[in-house]
Design an enzyme around this catalytic site. Structure first.
Site, PDB file in Angstrom:
ATOM      1  N   GLU A  12     -21.562  -2.558  -9.980  1.00 50.98           N
ATOM      2  CA  GLU A  12     -22.830  -1.919 -10.338  1.00 50.98           C
ATOM      3  C   GLU A  12     -24.048  -2.800 -10.130  1.00 50.98           C
ATOM      4  O   GLU A  12     -25.148  -2.283  -9.966  1.00 50.98           O
ATOM      5  CB  GLU A  12     -22.785  -1.458 -11.801  1.00 50.98           C
ATOM      6  CG  GLU A  12     -21.788  -0.346 -12.037  1.00 50.98           C
ATOM      7  CD  GLU A  12     -21.710   0.098 -13.478  1.00 50.98           C
ATOM      8  OE1 GLU A  12     -22.473  -0.428 -14.322  1.00 50.98           O
ATOM      9  OE2 GLU A  12     -20.894   0.990 -13.776  1.00 50.98           O
ATOM     10  N   GLU A  62     -31.299   0.887  -9.439  1.00 50.75           N
ATOM     11  CA  GLU A  62     -32.054  -0.337  -9.705  1.00 50.75           C
ATOM     12  C   GLU A  62     -31.191  -1.265 -10.551  1.00 50.75           C
ATOM     13  O   GLU A  62     -30.354  -0.812 -11.327  1.00 50.75           O
ATOM     14  CB  GLU A  62     -33.353  -0.047 -10.467  1.00 50.75           C
ATOM     15  CG  GLU A  62     -34.389   0.736  -9.685  1.00 50.75           C
ATOM     16  CD  GLU A  62     -35.647   0.959 -10.508  1.00 50.75           C
ATOM     17  OE1 GLU A  62     -36.279  -0.046 -10.914  1.00 50.75           O
ATOM     18  OE2 GLU A  62     -35.985   2.122 -10.749  1.00 50.75           O
ATOM     19  N   GLY A  73     -20.983  -1.305 -17.016  1.00 48.45           N
ATOM     20  CA  GLY A  73     -19.632  -1.102 -17.516  1.00 48.45           C
ATOM     21  C   GLY A  73     -19.076   0.192 -16.958  1.00 48.45           C
ATOM     22  O   GLY A  73     -19.709   0.856 -16.150  1.00 48.45           O
ATOM     23  N   GLU A 103     -16.443  -3.797 -12.834  1.00 46.42           N
ATOM     24  CA  GLU A 103     -17.537  -2.846 -13.023  1.00 46.42           C
ATOM     25  C   GLU A 103     -18.905  -3.523 -12.902  1.00 46.42           C
ATOM     26  O   GLU A 103     -19.815  -2.983 -12.273  1.00 46.42           O
ATOM     27  CB  GLU A 103     -17.414  -2.148 -14.388  1.00 46.42           C
ATOM     28  CG  GLU A 103     -16.342  -1.084 -14.439  1.00 46.42           C
ATOM     29  CD  GLU A 103     -16.716   0.199 -13.700  1.00 46.42           C
ATOM     30  OE1 GLU A 103     -17.893   0.383 -13.321  1.00 46.42           O
ATOM     31  OE2 GLU A 103     -15.821   1.033 -13.512  1.00 46.42           O
TER      32      GLU A 103
END
Length: 160
Positions: free
Chosen positions: A55, A109, A35, A51
């Site tokens: 990500e 990761e 987020g 987001e």
């Protein structure tokens, strides 16, 4: 009179068909669900979809609002100097619909984690509290007011 400044942010609890939860490891905050901040002119759903994709590499659809959170404490940014204003965060349940796991400039990761193992990885008190709110979700949206900084303190916790 000065207008108040707030950061608006969104978080996504993305759940795959096996019931696993999408987590990303950030450079500053450790393991979190994905987020981030809503950009100027952007709606909440588009911000969350963007987001999560940025990500984690995963495409999602947003399905349900589960929590609204106010971080009403002022604290310093990672630089130790800049004041961070009050933050309003909205967490949603999301369903993955495509994409492939990949890291980004913000993440080192990315992985799917069994629902019951998520709290073993998340160390930030606010993120743990928001994930627990997801685990406790009974169909009623949670509202919580908390303060972060030197200590984490929940000031209000209720459903709305």
């Amino acid at each position: 009179m000065a207008w108040p400044t707030h950061i608006v942010a969104v978080g996504g609890i993305a759940i795959n068909e096996e019931g696993d939860i999408l987590l990303v490891k950030t450079h500053h905050g450790g393991w979190v669900f994905p987020g981030g901040q809503v950009e100027v002119g952007e709606n909440l759903m588009d911000a969350l979809i963007r987001e999560i994709k940025e990500e984690s590499g995963i495409d999602v659809v947003v399905s349900q609002l589960i929590g609204v959170y106010s971080n009403t404490g002022m604290h310093k940014w990672y630089d130790g100097e800049t004041d961070v204003p009050t933050k309003v965060m909205l967490d949603f349940i999301c369903k993955p619909v495509g994409g492939e796991l990949s890291t980004s400039e913000e993440t080192s990761e990315v992985m799917w984690v069994a629902k019951e193992k998520v709290l073993d990885l998340i160390s930030a008190a606010a993120i743990r509290t928001r994930y627990q709110a997801y685990l406790d979700f009974d169909g009623n949206t949670r509202y919580m007011d908390y303060v972060t900084g030197d200590a984490f303190e929940v000031k209000l916790d209720r459903t709305v």
